[in-house]
Design an enzyme around this catalytic site. Structure first.
Site, PDB file in Angstrom:
ATOM      1  N   ASN A 293       4.131 -98.545  -4.578  1.00 42.99           N
ATOM      2  CA  ASN A 293       4.833 -98.535  -5.857  1.00 42.99           C
ATOM      3  C   ASN A 293       6.038 -99.468  -5.710  1.00 42.99           C
ATOM      4  O   ASN A 293       7.027 -99.103  -5.090  1.00 42.99           O
ATOM      5  CB  ASN A 293       5.285 -97.091  -6.167  1.00 42.99           C
ATOM      6  CG  ASN A 293       6.161 -97.020  -7.400  1.00 42.99           C
ATOM      7  OD1 ASN A 293       6.270 -97.986  -8.155  1.00 42.99           O
ATOM      8  ND2 ASN A 293       6.783 -95.864  -7.613  1.00 42.99           N
ATOM      9  N   TRP A 294       5.900-100.648  -6.280  1.00 46.36           N
ATOM     10  CA  TRP A 294       6.954-101.653  -6.088  1.00 46.36           C
ATOM     11  C   TRP A 294       8.181-101.380  -6.959  1.00 46.36           C
ATOM     12  O   TRP A 294       9.204-102.021  -6.804  1.00 46.36           O
ATOM     13  CB  TRP A 294       6.414-103.050  -6.413  1.00 46.36           C
ATOM     14  CG  TRP A 294       5.395-103.567  -5.447  1.00 46.36           C
ATOM     15  CD1 TRP A 294       4.809-102.895  -4.406  1.00 46.36           C
ATOM     16  CD2 TRP A 294       4.844-104.893  -5.429  1.00 46.36           C
ATOM     17  NE1 TRP A 294       3.924-103.712  -3.753  1.00 46.36           N
ATOM     18  CE2 TRP A 294       3.923-104.953  -4.364  1.00 46.36           C
ATOM     19  CE3 TRP A 294       5.023-106.029  -6.214  1.00 46.36           C
ATOM     20  CZ2 TRP A 294       3.204-106.106  -4.064  1.00 46.36           C
ATOM     21  CZ3 TRP A 294       4.299-107.186  -5.927  1.00 46.36           C
ATOM     22  CH2 TRP A 294       3.405-107.217  -4.859  1.00 46.36           C
ATOM     23  N   LYS A 295       8.046-100.463  -7.905  1.00 49.84           N
ATOM     24  CA  LYS A 295       9.146-100.164  -8.847  1.00 49.84           C
ATOM     25  C   LYS A 295       9.625-101.463  -9.513  1.00 49.84           C
ATOM     26  O   LYS A 295       8.816-102.356  -9.731  1.00 49.84           O
ATOM     27  CB  LYS A 295      10.264 -99.420  -8.127  1.00 49.84           C
ATOM     28  CG  LYS A 295       9.728 -98.204  -7.365  1.00 49.84           C
ATOM     29  CD  LYS A 295      10.774 -97.268  -6.889  1.00 49.84           C
ATOM     30  CE  LYS A 295      10.100 -96.105  -6.168  1.00 49.84           C
ATOM     31  NZ  LYS A 295      11.036 -95.065  -5.763  1.00 49.84           N
TER      32      LYS A 295
ATOM     33  N   HIS B 242       6.275 -90.817 -13.092  1.00 50.09           N
ATOM     34  CA  HIS B 242       7.125 -90.883 -11.900  1.00 50.09           C
ATOM     35  C   HIS B 242       8.465 -90.211 -12.219  1.00 50.09           C
ATOM     36  O   HIS B 242       8.953 -90.285 -13.347  1.00 50.09           O
ATOM     37  CB  HIS B 242       7.327 -92.350 -11.504  1.00 50.09           C
ATOM     38  CG  HIS B 242       7.984 -92.502 -10.179  1.00 50.09           C
ATOM     39  ND1 HIS B 242       9.340 -92.339 -10.013  1.00 50.09           N
ATOM     40  CD2 HIS B 242       7.481 -92.752  -8.943  1.00 50.09           C
ATOM     41  CE1 HIS B 242       9.635 -92.504  -8.732  1.00 50.09           C
ATOM     42  NE2 HIS B 242       8.519 -92.754  -8.061  1.00 50.09           N
TER      43      HIS B 242
ATOM     44  N   GLU C  21      11.356 -91.076 -11.684  1.00 54.08           N
ATOM     45  CA  GLU C  21      12.364 -91.987 -12.249  1.00 54.08           C
ATOM     46  C   GLU C  21      12.148 -92.166 -13.744  1.00 54.08           C
ATOM     47  O   GLU C  21      13.099 -92.317 -14.510  1.00 54.08           O
ATOM     48  CB  GLU C  21      12.320 -93.337 -11.503  1.00 54.08           C
ATOM     49  CG  GLU C  21      12.922 -93.209 -10.102  1.00 54.08           C
ATOM     50  CD  GLU C  21      12.311 -94.124  -9.060  1.00 54.08           C
ATOM     51  OE1 GLU C  21      11.598 -95.084  -9.411  1.00 54.08           O
ATOM     52  OE2 GLU C  21      12.540 -93.859  -7.853  1.00 54.08           O
TER      53      GLU C  21
ATOM     54  N   GLY D   3      13.329 -92.444  -1.850  1.00 56.22           N
ATOM     55  CA  GLY D   3      14.328 -93.489  -1.620  1.00 56.22           C
ATOM     56  C   GLY D   3      15.551 -93.005  -0.851  1.00 56.22           C
ATOM     57  O   GLY D   3      16.563 -93.689  -0.796  1.00 56.22           O
TER      58      GLY D   3
ATOM     59  N   SER E 285       9.790 -91.560   0.873  1.00 55.61           N
ATOM     60  CA  SER E 285      10.211 -92.129   2.161  1.00 55.61           C
ATOM     61  C   SER E 285       9.109 -92.131   3.210  1.00 55.61           C
ATOM     62  O   SER E 285       9.373 -91.948   4.401  1.00 55.61           O
ATOM     63  CB  SER E 285      11.457 -91.404   2.698  1.00 55.61           C
ATOM     64  OG  SER E 285      12.520 -91.510   1.773  1.00 55.61           O
TER      65      SER E 285
ATOM     66  N   GLY F 258       7.082 -96.331  -1.805  1.00 53.86           N
ATOM     67  CA  GLY F 258       8.032 -97.206  -2.494  1.00 53.86           C
ATOM     68  C   GLY F 258       8.580 -98.249  -1.534  1.00 53.86           C
ATOM     69  O   GLY F 258       7.958 -99.283  -1.279  1.00 53.86           O
ATOM     70  N   GLY F 259       9.744 -97.956  -0.982  1.00 55.65           N
ATOM     71  CA  GLY F 259      10.460 -98.915  -0.127  1.00 55.65           C
ATOM     72  C   GLY F 259       9.585 -99.618   0.901  1.00 55.65           C
ATOM     73  O   GLY F 259       9.603-100.853   0.995  1.00 55.65           O
TER      74      GLY F 259
HETATM   75  P1  PGA Z   1      10.051 -94.247  -1.509  1.00 57.85           P
HETATM   76  O1  PGA Z   1       9.490 -94.128  -3.011  1.00 57.85           O
HETATM   77  O2  PGA Z   1       8.867 -94.441  -0.608  1.00 57.85           O
HETATM   78  O3  PGA Z   1      10.959 -95.462  -1.541  1.00 57.85           O
HETATM   79  O4  PGA Z   1      10.786 -92.998  -1.218  1.00 57.85           O
HETATM   80  C1  PGA Z   1       8.303 -93.439  -3.273  1.00 57.85           C
HETATM   81  C2  PGA Z   1       8.084 -93.391  -4.774  1.00 57.85           C
HETATM   82  O5  PGA Z   1       9.060 -93.192  -5.509  1.00 57.85           O
HETATM   83  O6  PGA Z   1       6.956 -93.565  -5.253  1.00 57.85           O
END
Ligand code: PGA
Length: 255
Positions: free
Chosen positions: A9-11, A96, A98, A174, A214, A235-236
């Site tokens: 998930n590149w956001k 998500h 967010e 995150g 994470s 994500g990250g």
């Molecule tokens: P993260 O994000 O791996 O940076 O914690 C995961 C996500 O929000 O899908």
């Protein structure tokens, strides 16, 4: 029976230029993926076309990070399921945390978007998960049950087989803090039980439940070794070709 799904998930990162660089790195390391592992990247909308072109000769699939539940029309700034499907995606992330936190996403809109995704043969990756306060006050199992139940409302047993659930505890997104493998396993098992109650044991056994929050090469093995953890929404670590490839390799080794 279930295959691992490793999804990036590149956001809101990587416009077309940065996307090209990241995909180039990924292609070098992981153009071919073991047949028991599905790999997916979800770039922002503007980089989807580029990703589909870059990855057409690889085993890496492309998804979107959201879709609107209306078909088309006067919805400035929105992108519909048919447009996403036409662009070459086969997955879409829905609900998500967010989006729930910053963009007014609710269980009802998550359900509407999931129906729309399925209508366009896009597999919805439906995100659920609790905040730290909700976990501390011991509401997490109840909350996640409600989120899953609401998201799947009126989705048929046939269609639900294409649904992916992503358990993403908000406190682990995150933050560098990860759910322990035991915490992930017990919630994934709970989610599978909820699905079994809504549909059947057999269906519940066939649905992919990803962990997100994470995940990185250092903790992926422990998390992916849990019996009910069928992959990761990353994500990250998905923004770094080496880290993302390493997680894919770990899944390949475990499959
Ligand atoms: P993260 O994000 O791996 O940076 O914690 C995961 C996500 O929000 O899908």
């Amino acid at each position: 029976m279930r295959r691992f799904l490793i999804a990036g998930n590149w956001k809101m990162n990587c416009g077309p230029y940065d996307a090209a660089e990241l995909l180039e790195g990924l292609k070098e390391k992981k153009a071919d993926v073991d047949e028991n592992v599905d790999v997916l990247v979800c770039p922002p909308f503007v980089s989807i076309g580029m990703a589909v072109n870059y990855l057409h000769d690889t085993d890496i699939q492309v998804g979107a990070q959201n879709l609107h539940f209306e078909e088309n029309g006067a919805y400035t700034g929105e992108v519909s399921g048919s447009m996403i499907a036409e662009s070459g995606c086969n997955y879409v992330i829905i609900g998500h945390s967010e989006r729930r936190q910053y963009f007014g996403e609710t269980d009802t809109t998550v359900n509407k978007r999931s129906h729309k995704a399925l209508e366009h043969k896009l597999a919805p990756i439906i995100c659920v998960g609790e905040s730290l306060d909700q976990r501390k006050s011991d509401e997490h199992f109840h909350l996640v049950k409600n989120q899953v139940t609401a998201a799947l409302f009126d989705i048929s047993e046939d269609d639900v087989l294409d649904v992916v659930i992503a358990y993403e505890p908000i406190w682990a997104i995150g933050t560098g803090e990860t759910a322990s493998p035991e915490q992930a396993q017990e919630m994934h098992e709970h989610i599978r039980k909820v699905i079994a109650e809504l549909y059947s044991e057999d269906t519940a056994e066939r649905i992919n439940i990803l962990y997100g929050g994470s995940m990185k090469p250092a903790n992926a093995k422990e998390l992916l070794s849990q019996p009910d953890v069928d992959g990761g929404l990353i994500g990250g670590a998905s923004l770094d070709a080496a880290s993302f490839s390493e997680i894919i390799t770990i899944a390949e080794e475990l499959s």
